[in-house]
Design an enzyme around this catalytic site. Structure first.
Site, PDB file in Angstrom:
ATOM      1  N   ARG A 248      -2.636   8.452   4.076  1.00 21.29           N
ATOM      2  CA  ARG A 248      -2.743   9.360   5.230  1.00 21.29           C
ATOM      3  C   ARG A 248      -1.378   9.827   5.740  1.00 21.29           C
ATOM      4  O   ARG A 248      -1.298  10.743   6.548  1.00 21.29           O
ATOM      5  CB  ARG A 248      -3.532   8.678   6.359  1.00 21.29           C
TER       6      ARG A 248
ATOM      7  N   GLN B  95       1.993  -6.926  -6.148  1.00 23.54           N
ATOM      8  CA  GLN B  95       0.569  -6.620  -6.274  1.00 23.54           C
ATOM      9  C   GLN B  95       0.501  -5.271  -7.007  1.00 23.54           C
ATOM     10  O   GLN B  95       0.704  -4.226  -6.410  1.00 23.54           O
ATOM     11  CB  GLN B  95      -0.085  -6.517  -4.879  1.00 23.54           C
TER      12      GLN B  95
ATOM     13  N   ARG C 249      59.363  30.881   8.620  1.00 26.36           N
ATOM     14  CA  ARG C 249      58.630  32.072   9.015  1.00 26.36           C
ATOM     15  C   ARG C 249      59.299  33.250   8.361  1.00 26.36           C
ATOM     16  O   ARG C 249      60.522  33.287   8.242  1.00 26.36           O
ATOM     17  CB  ARG C 249      58.749  32.332  10.516  1.00 26.36           C
TER      18      ARG C 249
ATOM     19  N   ASN D  56      -8.964  -5.604  15.461  1.00 24.16           N
ATOM     20  CA  ASN D  56      -8.147  -6.541  14.689  1.00 24.16           C
ATOM     21  C   ASN D  56      -6.758  -5.944  14.477  1.00 24.16           C
ATOM     22  O   ASN D  56      -6.624  -4.822  13.999  1.00 24.16           O
ATOM     23  CB  ASN D  56      -8.834  -6.773  13.339  1.00 24.16           C
TER      24      ASN D  56
ATOM     25  N   ALA E 257      56.456  26.872  15.419  1.00 28.58           N
ATOM     26  CA  ALA E 257      55.109  27.444  15.296  1.00 28.58           C
ATOM     27  C   ALA E 257      55.033  28.360  14.081  1.00 28.58           C
ATOM     28  O   ALA E 257      56.002  29.033  13.731  1.00 28.58           O
ATOM     29  CB  ALA E 257      54.760  28.210  16.564  1.00 28.58           C
TER      30      ALA E 257
ATOM     31  N   GLY F 289       0.805  -1.223   0.000  1.00 28.00           N
ATOM     32  CA  GLY F 289       0.000   0.000   0.000  1.00 28.00           C
ATOM     33  C   GLY F 289       0.838   1.274   0.000  1.00 28.00           C
ATOM     34  O   GLY F 289       2.016   1.262   0.358  1.00 28.00           O
TER      35      GLY F 289
ATOM     36  N   GLY G 228     -10.511  -2.428  12.353  1.00 27.24           N
ATOM     37  CA  GLY G 228     -11.589  -3.391  12.232  1.00 27.24           C
ATOM     38  C   GLY G 228     -11.980  -3.874  13.622  1.00 27.24           C
ATOM     39  O   GLY G 228     -11.119  -4.062  14.481  1.00 27.24           O
TER      40      GLY G 228
ATOM     41  N   LYS H 226       4.396   3.853   2.925  1.00 25.73           N
ATOM     42  CA  LYS H 226       4.240   3.897   4.386  1.00 25.73           C
ATOM     43  C   LYS H 226       5.183   2.943   5.114  1.00 25.73           C
ATOM     44  O   LYS H 226       5.833   3.326   6.096  1.00 25.73           O
ATOM     45  CB  LYS H 226       2.781   3.567   4.724  1.00 25.73           C
TER      46      LYS H 226
ATOM     47  N   THR I 205      -6.420  -6.090   1.335  1.00 24.34           N
ATOM     48  CA  THR I 205      -5.539  -7.026   2.045  1.00 24.34           C
ATOM     49  C   THR I 205      -5.779  -8.481   1.622  1.00 24.34           C
ATOM     50  O   THR I 205      -4.845  -9.291   1.628  1.00 24.34           O
ATOM     51  CB  THR I 205      -5.726  -6.890   3.572  1.00 24.34           C
TER      52      THR I 205
HETATM   53  C1  UD1 Z   1      -6.423  -3.446   8.191  1.00 25.48           C
HETATM   54  C2  UD1 Z   1      -7.550  -4.408   8.551  1.00 25.48           C
HETATM   55  C3  UD1 Z   1      -8.205  -3.926   9.838  1.00 25.48           C
HETATM   56  C4  UD1 Z   1      -7.156  -3.848  10.945  1.00 25.48           C
HETATM   57  C5  UD1 Z   1      -5.966  -2.990  10.517  1.00 25.48           C
HETATM   58  C6  UD1 Z   1      -4.861  -3.121  11.523  1.00 25.48           C
HETATM   59  C7  UD1 Z   1      -8.508  -5.289   6.463  1.00 25.48           C
HETATM   60  C8  UD1 Z   1      -9.609  -5.195   5.501  1.00 25.48           C
HETATM   61  N1  UD1 Z   1      -8.525  -4.422   7.491  1.00 25.48           N
HETATM   62  O1  UD1 Z   1      -7.005  -2.176   7.965  1.00 25.48           O
HETATM   63  O2  UD1 Z   1      -9.237  -4.824  10.222  1.00 25.48           O
HETATM   64  O3  UD1 Z   1      -7.749  -3.328  12.120  1.00 25.48           O
HETATM   65  O4  UD1 Z   1      -5.457  -3.426   9.249  1.00 25.48           O
HETATM   66  O5  UD1 Z   1      -3.826  -2.246  11.238  1.00 25.48           O
HETATM   67  O6  UD1 Z   1      -7.654  -6.125   6.327  1.00 25.48           O
HETATM   68  N2  UD1 Z   1      -1.910  -3.672   1.844  1.00 25.48           N
HETATM   69  C9  UD1 Z   1      -1.456  -4.273   0.690  1.00 25.48           C
HETATM   70  N3  UD1 Z   1      -2.271  -4.295  -0.394  1.00 25.48           N
HETATM   71  C10 UD1 Z   1      -3.530  -3.788  -0.389  1.00 25.48           C
HETATM   72  C11 UD1 Z   1      -3.981  -3.174   0.804  1.00 25.48           C
HETATM   73  C12 UD1 Z   1      -3.163  -3.143   1.898  1.00 25.48           C
HETATM   74  O7  UD1 Z   1      -0.338  -4.758   0.631  1.00 25.48           O
HETATM   75  O8  UD1 Z   1      -4.210  -3.881  -1.421  1.00 25.48           O
HETATM   76  C13 UD1 Z   1      -1.001  -3.634   3.013  1.00 25.48           C
HETATM   77  C14 UD1 Z   1      -0.618  -2.226   3.414  1.00 25.48           C
HETATM   78  O9  UD1 Z   1       0.599  -1.832   2.794  1.00 25.48           O
HETATM   79  C15 UD1 Z   1      -0.466  -2.336   4.931  1.00 25.48           C
HETATM   80  C16 UD1 Z   1      -1.393  -3.480   5.310  1.00 25.48           C
HETATM   81  O10 UD1 Z   1      -1.684  -4.187   4.107  1.00 25.48           O
HETATM   82  O11 UD1 Z   1       0.850  -2.673   5.295  1.00 25.48           O
HETATM   83  C17 UD1 Z   1      -2.689  -2.972   5.942  1.00 25.48           C
HETATM   84  O12 UD1 Z   1      -3.335  -2.134   5.012  1.00 25.48           O
HETATM   85  P1  UD1 Z   1      -4.132  -0.851   5.454  1.00 25.48           P
HETATM   86  O13 UD1 Z   1      -4.682  -0.213   4.243  1.00 25.48           O
HETATM   87  O14 UD1 Z   1      -3.323  -0.020   6.366  1.00 25.48           O
HETATM   88  O15 UD1 Z   1      -5.338  -1.529   6.256  1.00 25.48           O
HETATM   89  P2  UD1 Z   1      -6.227  -0.882   7.379  1.00 25.48           P
HETATM   90  O16 UD1 Z   1      -7.242  -0.015   6.765  1.00 25.48           O
HETATM   91  O17 UD1 Z   1      -5.369  -0.307   8.431  1.00 25.48           O
HETATM   92 CA    CA Z   2      -3.211   0.029   8.716  1.00 24.64          CA
END
Ligand code: UD1
Ligand code: CA
Length: 475
Positions: free
Chosen positions: A16, A74, A442, A171, A425, A12, A141, A23, A80
């Site tokens: 934010r 990806q 010098r 979660n 010196a 990702g 979550g 990140k 995720t």
């Molecule tokens: C996710 C969880 C949430 C949990 C939180 C904890 C899901 C749907 N939600 O939310 O329940 O409380 O983590 O931190 O799983 N990533 C990818 N590919 C993607 C999307 C994300 O590799 O397509 C990676 C991101 O780089 C990151 C991690 O997965 O390292 C979590 O992704 P992020 O978008 O931060 O998930 P949250 O919204 O925080």
């Molecule tokens: Ca996260």
């Protein structure tokens, strides 16, 4: 641990964070966030690691290499669940259990990962999930439990109704799976939800549909579940990792006078009975020996500091070595490849670059030593400059053992001063000096007596001095 592999989700962008850097590559105590995650997995005994990369993947590759991991790409971040599917495709056939970790959650500990694996086996569950009780669960979550304590579903903040949002159990995004379950259930995920993403969390529903269960494990330390989504959370996570580091150092016998004002990065090591004063930064791969003292304002990066060495206030050093019992500072600057010998002194406003200073030698005041080899017990006079650069190339200066150099000497390199020689010196040394010789260069001093009284008496008046009467015959 044989048969256990990890998939680390790190594709990702992290919008934010408001950053060009992905990140997971942001530094937490000197190492990328994702490095901490991989380190915890490795310490838990996991060998095989697959990193799912996408946005800014070049910035994450050094971490992958550091752990000998595999890469799964990806291209587009569909969520995720999709990321885990990408990772699964790269796993070796021998992987029977899969730990899925979030690259943006660097506070996880090795023991917690082992506990998660153990809980899944113990409960006969297809998956276990690490959860945490947070006072402020916003953004995470939420864990909805069945009457028997197993997980009923995980609801994302954006999909949650007000009642679900009140749940404090969240979660962490860390799971242990039975590989076969993961393989058959991942393709069944759908993206019908608020974010139009494939949620890994929906695997809970897939397990229940099969009549299987998902076991929750509540983290004893709620900090462990924290993810980094913003710069504020990055700072909070860094503080937590820093406190852990400082506690470990103190537990191992290092004195930190004021831990709240001490910054020591992840890979730094410090020997027993060393004392670190407030306002010190120890960075990178710095190694400090035993019984060293590092005073306020020192910034030390990738250096080796020997036993009993003393770094006085406000000394800055990079990629250098300070040998046992040497004294540096106050206000010294050691640039890359400075090597300060046993018991040597480098003092106020002295800059040393790519130079070896021998045992017991002293350069105590206002000097620049670059590309120099200084022998043992040499006295480098105040204001000595190695003139090492002619605008095109750098040249070497050699000072033999026991050379005594007066103040304000220019050493025009390449030049060699033999052992035991004396430099007067104020000399500019352009030719080699043989051992035991005196070299002095010098301009001759001229004195015009009473010149000031005759030509500039106003200077004397200004200073409150009587202007002497100059008799004829006085020159
Ligand atoms: C996710 C969880 C949430 C949990 C939180 C904890 C899901 C749907 N939600 O939310 O329940 O409380 O983590 O931190 O799983 N990533 C990818 N590919 C993607 C999307 C994300 O590799 O397509 C990676 C991101 O780089 C990151 C991690 O997965 O390292 C979590 O992704 P992020 O978008 O931060 O998930 P949250 O919204 O925080
Ligand atoms: Ca996260």
């Amino acid at each position: 641990m044989k048969g256990i592999s990890a998939i680390i989700l790190a594709a990702g962008q992290g919008k934010r964070m408001k950053s060009a850097l992905p990140k997971v590559a942001h530094s937490v105590l000197g190492k990328p966030a994702v490095w901490h995650v991989a380190q915890a997995a490795r310490s838990a005994g996991i060998r095989e690691m697959v990193f799912v990369l996408g946005y800014g993947r070049d910035k994450v590759l050094p971490t992958v290499e550091a752990f000998g991991g595999k890469v799964a790409i990806q291209e587009t971040q569909f969520g995720t669940g999709d990321a885990a599917r990408c990772g699964l495709a790269e796993l070796s056939a021998g992987a029977k259990e899969v730990v899925v970790l979030c690259g943006d959650a660097p506070l996880i500990r090795p023991g917690t990962i082992r506990g998660l694996l153990a809980a899944r086996r113990r409960k006969g569950a297809v998956a276990s999930v690490l959860t945490g009780m947070l006072d402020n669960p916003t953004g995470y979550g939420r864990i909805v439990r069945n009457a028997d304590g197993t997980v009923a579903k995980i609801v994302e903040e954006k999909d949650a109704d007000p009642a679900t949002r009140k749940i404090r159990e969240v979660n962490s995004g860390t799971y242990a799976f039975d590989r076969v379950f993961l393989e058959r259930a991942l393709p069944r995920l759908s993206d019908v939800n608020a974010q139009r993403e494939y949620y890994l969390t929906d695997l809970v529903l897939e397990a229940l549909a099969e009549g299987k269960c998902v076991a929750p494990v509540v983290a004893g330390d709620p900090d462990e579940v924290r993810g980094i989504n913003s710069r504020r959370e990055l700072a909070e996570a860094t503080r937590i990792v820093l406190n852990r580091k400082l506690d470990a150092l103190m537990d191992s016998g290092v004195t930190l006078i004021d831990p709240d004002r001490t910054y020591i990065e992840t890979e730094v090591t410090i020997g027993q009975d060393s004392v670190i004063e407030p306002g010190v930064s120890l960075l990178g791969k710095t190694r400090v020996g035993r019984c060293a003292r590092i005073q306020t304002g020192c910034v030390v990066e990738d250096c080796i500091v020997g036993d009993g060495a003393h770094l006085k206030p406000y000394s800055v050093m990079t990629s250098s070595r300070v040998r046992n019992d040497a004294i540096i500072g106050p206000f010294s600057h050691l640039r890359p490849e400075a090597d300060i010998g046993v018991g040597a002194h480098i003092g106020n406003f002295v800059e040393v670059k790519k130079s070896r200073i021998g045992r017991g030698s002293k350069a105590n005041h206002l000097s620049y030593l670059g590309d120099a080899i200084v022998g043992k017990k040499v006295n480098v006079g105040a204001g000595t400059i190695t003139c090492n650069y002619d605008g095109i190339a750098k040249y070497q200066t050699v000072l033999g053992d026991g050379v005594f150099e007066g103040s304000d000497t220019m050493l025009v390199a390449p030049v060699t001063v033999g052992k035991g020689a004396l430099i007067g010196a104020g000399s500019t040394i352009t030719q080699n000096v043989p051992p035991y010789a005196l070299a002095i260069s010098r301009a001759e001093q001229k004195v015009s007596e009473f010149w000031v009284a005759r030509k500039k008496p106003e200077l004397l008046k200004k200073a409150g001095l009587a202007v002497p009467v100059v008799k004829k015959g006085d020159k």
